[in-house]
Design a protein around this motif. Sequence first.
Motif, PDB file in Angstrom:
ATOM      1  N   UNK A  83       0.812  -1.222   0.000  1.00 39.27           N
ATOM      2  CA  UNK A  83       0.000   0.000   0.000  1.00 39.27           C
ATOM      3  C   UNK A  83       0.843   1.269   0.000  1.00 39.27           C
ATOM      4  N   UNK A  84       2.028   1.221   0.614  1.00 41.65           N
ATOM      5  CA  UNK A  84       2.885   2.408   0.736  1.00 41.65           C
ATOM      6  C   UNK A  84       3.919   2.525  -0.389  1.00 41.65           C
ATOM      7  N   UNK A  85       3.961   1.568  -1.289  1.00 44.41           N
ATOM      8  CA  UNK A  85       4.999   1.550  -2.320  1.00 44.41           C
ATOM      9  C   UNK A  85       4.847   2.728  -3.280  1.00 44.41           C
ATOM     10  N   UNK A  86       5.938   3.434  -3.478  1.00 42.49           N
ATOM     11  CA  UNK A  86       5.927   4.593  -4.374  1.00 42.49           C
ATOM     12  C   UNK A  86       6.131   4.157  -5.822  1.00 42.49           C
ATOM     13  N   UNK A  87       5.716   5.003  -6.736  1.00 40.04           N
ATOM     14  CA  UNK A  87       5.950   4.746  -8.161  1.00 40.04           C
ATOM     15  C   UNK A  87       7.445   4.675  -8.454  1.00 40.04           C
ATOM     16  N   UNK A  88       8.222   5.504  -7.783  1.00 41.00           N
ATOM     17  CA  UNK A  88       9.681   5.497  -7.986  1.00 41.00           C
ATOM     18  C   UNK A  88      10.276   4.139  -7.610  1.00 41.00           C
ATOM     19  N   UNK A  89       9.825   3.549  -6.504  1.00 42.14           N
ATOM     20  CA  UNK A  89      10.332   2.237  -6.113  1.00 42.14           C
ATOM     21  C   UNK A  89       9.859   1.146  -7.078  1.00 42.14           C
ATOM     22  N   UNK A  90       8.650   1.268  -7.563  1.00 47.02           N
ATOM     23  CA  UNK A  90       8.180   0.298  -8.574  1.00 47.02           C
ATOM     24  C   UNK A  90       9.098   0.328  -9.790  1.00 47.02           C
ATOM     25  N   UNK A  91       9.412   1.536 -10.257  1.00 44.36           N
ATOM     26  CA  UNK A  91      10.275   1.667 -11.441  1.00 44.36           C
ATOM     27  C   UNK A  91      11.692   1.162 -11.152  1.00 44.36           C
ATOM     28  N   UNK A  92      12.193   1.439  -9.964  1.00 42.17           N
ATOM     29  CA  UNK A  92      13.561   1.047  -9.621  1.00 42.17           C
ATOM     30  C   UNK A  92      13.719  -0.461  -9.458  1.00 42.17           C
ATOM     31  N   UNK A  93      12.732  -1.128  -8.869  1.00 41.16           N
ATOM     32  CA  UNK A  93      12.914  -2.522  -8.481  1.00 41.16           C
ATOM     33  C   UNK A  93      12.248  -3.553  -9.401  1.00 41.16           C
ATOM     34  N   UNK A  94      11.498  -3.100 -10.387  1.00 40.86           N
ATOM     35  CA  UNK A  94      10.857  -4.030 -11.321  1.00 40.86           C
ATOM     36  C   UNK A  94      11.218  -3.651 -12.749  1.00 40.86           C
ATOM     37  N   UNK A  95      11.578  -4.649 -13.539  1.00 40.43           N
ATOM     38  CA  UNK A  95      11.909  -4.417 -14.943  1.00 40.43           C
ATOM     39  C   UNK A  95      10.649  -4.261 -15.788  1.00 40.43           C
ATOM     40  N   UNK A  96       9.536  -4.818 -15.305  1.00 44.46           N
ATOM     41  CA  UNK A  96       8.276  -4.772 -16.044  1.00 44.46           C
ATOM     42  C   UNK A  96       7.203  -4.123 -15.186  1.00 44.46           C
ATOM     43  N   UNK A  97       6.437  -3.237 -15.791  1.00 42.95           N
ATOM     44  CA  UNK A  97       5.346  -2.597 -15.042  1.00 42.95           C
ATOM     45  C   UNK A  97       4.230  -3.588 -14.734  1.00 42.95           C
ATOM     46  N   UNK A  98       4.225  -4.737 -15.390  1.00 40.82           N
ATOM     47  CA  UNK A  98       3.194  -5.748 -15.157  1.00 40.82           C
ATOM     48  C   UNK A  98       3.465  -6.653 -13.974  1.00 40.82           C
ATOM     49  N   UNK A  99       4.646  -6.551 -13.376  1.00 37.54           N
ATOM     50  CA  UNK A  99       4.989  -7.393 -12.225  1.00 37.54           C
ATOM     51  C   UNK A  99       4.916  -6.583 -10.941  1.00 37.54           C
ATOM     52  N   UNK A 100       4.476  -7.247  -9.877  1.00 31.16           N
ATOM     53  CA  UNK A 100       4.413  -6.577  -8.579  1.00 31.16           C
ATOM     54  C   UNK A 100       5.040  -7.422  -7.474  1.00 31.16           C
ATOM     55  N   UNK A 101       5.710  -8.517  -7.859  1.00 33.43           N
ATOM     56  CA  UNK A 101       6.347  -9.424  -6.895  1.00 33.43           C
ATOM     57  C   UNK A 101       7.650  -9.904  -7.527  1.00 33.43           C
ATOM     58  N   UNK A 102       8.717  -9.957  -6.738  1.00 29.20           N
ATOM     59  CA  UNK A 102      10.010 -10.412  -7.255  1.00 29.20           C
ATOM     60  C   UNK A 102      10.680 -11.358  -6.267  1.00 29.20           C
ATOM     61  N   UNK A 103      11.437 -12.294  -6.825  1.00 33.43           N
ATOM     62  CA  UNK A 103      12.264 -13.214  -6.045  1.00 33.43           C
ATOM     63  C   UNK A 103      13.667 -13.125  -6.636  1.00 33.43           C
ATOM     64  N   UNK A 104      14.651 -12.885  -5.766  1.00 36.66           N
ATOM     65  CA  UNK A 104      16.041 -12.764  -6.204  1.00 36.66           C
ATOM     66  C   UNK A 104      16.835 -13.887  -5.542  1.00 36.66           C
ATOM     67  N   UNK A 105      17.554 -14.671  -6.360  1.00 35.89           N
ATOM     68  CA  UNK A 105      18.393 -15.757  -5.847  1.00 35.89           C
ATOM     69  C   UNK A 105      19.821 -15.583  -6.360  1.00 35.89           C
ATOM     70  N   UNK A 106      20.746 -16.261  -5.717  1.00 40.73           N
ATOM     71  CA  UNK A 106      22.125 -16.281  -6.183  1.00 40.73           C
ATOM     72  C   UNK A 106      22.255 -17.270  -7.338  1.00 40.73           C
ATOM     73  N   UNK A 107      23.128 -16.948  -8.290  1.00 41.24           N
ATOM     74  CA  UNK A 107      23.255 -17.811  -9.461  1.00 41.24           C
ATOM     75  C   UNK A 107      23.732 -19.215  -9.105  1.00 41.24           C
ATOM     76  N   UNK A 108      24.431 -19.385  -7.988  1.00 41.42           N
ATOM     77  CA  UNK A 108      24.882 -20.725  -7.609  1.00 41.42           C
ATOM     78  C   UNK A 108      23.721 -21.650  -7.224  1.00 41.42           C
TER      79      UNK A 108
END
Length: 173
Positions: free
Chosen positions: A58-83
């Motif tokens: 609810x508090x997420x800013x548009x700036x953070x959406x743009x910074x942390x998502x490559x696609x405007x259609x996504x609202x959830x991300x999972x980041x893992x190490x390549x290993x």
Amino acid sequence: MRLFHVSEEPDIRIFEPRLPARKDLDPTVGLVWAIDEARLPNFLTPRNCPRVTYHVGERTTDADRRQFFASSGCSHAVVIEHRWFSVMRQTKLYVYEFTPKEFELQDSVAGYYVAKTTQIPTAVHVLNDLFGELFRRNVELRVTDNLWDIADAVKESTLNWSLCRMANAVERK
């Protein structure tokens, strides 16, 4: 509402309450843990895989959406190490589903629910393709050499986030 428990164990028939190790919970009250459907993607990795997960709140800013998502259609991300990429490709998960009746909300951001009574799953869903499961749920998956930079950035953002199994992460650079 649907509630789940994710495991690499294929044959759990009964979930008995366990005493929590977390210091913010009463160590004398056993709990059965479940996750809601919205935050299920946070657990669609091998159990010990370190990961940074985040989603729009609810508090997420548009700036953070743009910074942390490559696609405007996504609202959830999972980041893992390549290993962990090949481990994840080979891991099979069992997603146990519960009737939510005896569960109560423990953490609204994380989507954690707890029950103080023994629980019997109503269904078991077998997941053989974890990447496919994340993509099917429209989750942005990121693979990196080190989680610490994204972890630090996400903690300072307006996103809802979770850092899981970070003790297993590659050391900070």
